[in-house]
Design a protein around this motif. Sequence first.
Motif, PDB file in Angstrom:
ATOM      1  N   UNK A 141       0.814  -1.218   0.000  1.00 20.68           N
ATOM      2  CA  UNK A 141       0.000   0.000   0.000  1.00 20.68           C
ATOM      3  C   UNK A 141       0.848   1.269   0.000  1.00 20.68           C
ATOM      4  N   UNK A 142       2.161   1.075   0.135  1.00 21.36           N
ATOM      5  CA  UNK A 142       3.095   2.195   0.190  1.00 21.36           C
ATOM      6  C   UNK A 142       2.773   3.145   1.344  1.00 21.36           C
ATOM      7  N   UNK A 143       2.503   2.549   2.495  1.00 21.21           N
ATOM      8  CA  UNK A 143       2.259   3.315   3.713  1.00 21.21           C
ATOM      9  C   UNK A 143       3.120   2.723   4.828  1.00 21.21           C
ATOM     10  N   UNK A 144       3.229   3.440   5.912  1.00 26.11           N
ATOM     11  CA  UNK A 144       4.007   2.966   7.049  1.00 26.11           C
ATOM     12  C   UNK A 144       3.199   1.924   7.818  1.00 26.11           C
ATOM     13  N   UNK A 145       3.881   0.976   8.414  1.00 26.06           N
ATOM     14  CA  UNK A 145       3.218  -0.074   9.189  1.00 26.06           C
ATOM     15  C   UNK A 145       2.328   0.518  10.281  1.00 26.06           C
ATOM     16  N   UNK A 146       2.813   1.564  10.939  1.00 31.39           N
ATOM     17  CA  UNK A 146       2.008   2.199  11.992  1.00 31.39           C
ATOM     18  C   UNK A 146       0.692   2.744  11.445  1.00 31.39           C
ATOM     19  N   UNK A 147       0.697   3.146  10.179  1.00 31.74           N
ATOM     20  CA  UNK A 147      -0.531   3.675   9.568  1.00 31.74           C
ATOM     21  C   UNK A 147      -1.596   2.589   9.503  1.00 31.74           C
TER      22      UNK A 147
END
Length: 120
Positions: free
Chosen positions: A105-111
Amino acid sequence: GYDWPGNVRELRHAVERAALLTEGELIDAADLNLGRGGCPTPRLDAGPAAAEGGAARRELAEGLWDLVAREGLSLSEAMLFCERTIIESALRAVNGNRTRAAQRLNIHLRTIFKKLHRSS
């Protein structure tokens, strides 16, 4: 090199537009389509493949509008629903591996944690 003189909303809209119209997984400067003077401008020369993708995305968005209207959701509620559904789909695609889903998703894991917790 564009300094986004409008405000953060201008930047956000440009990124959202690029996210909807970009064919690949990553958005680069060309996808922001900064025209003369750096202003984001509509892409008129995207070609037939992009037009087909754009039509499919438009059809999907119209289907989402039907859901919003039928369920009486606010835009915010609909966006949370869509985010959660996309994240859950990504997690299923990678057998529940949150790190890989975040990468896809090209997002940070925390997101992922934040969005799943917020919309539950």
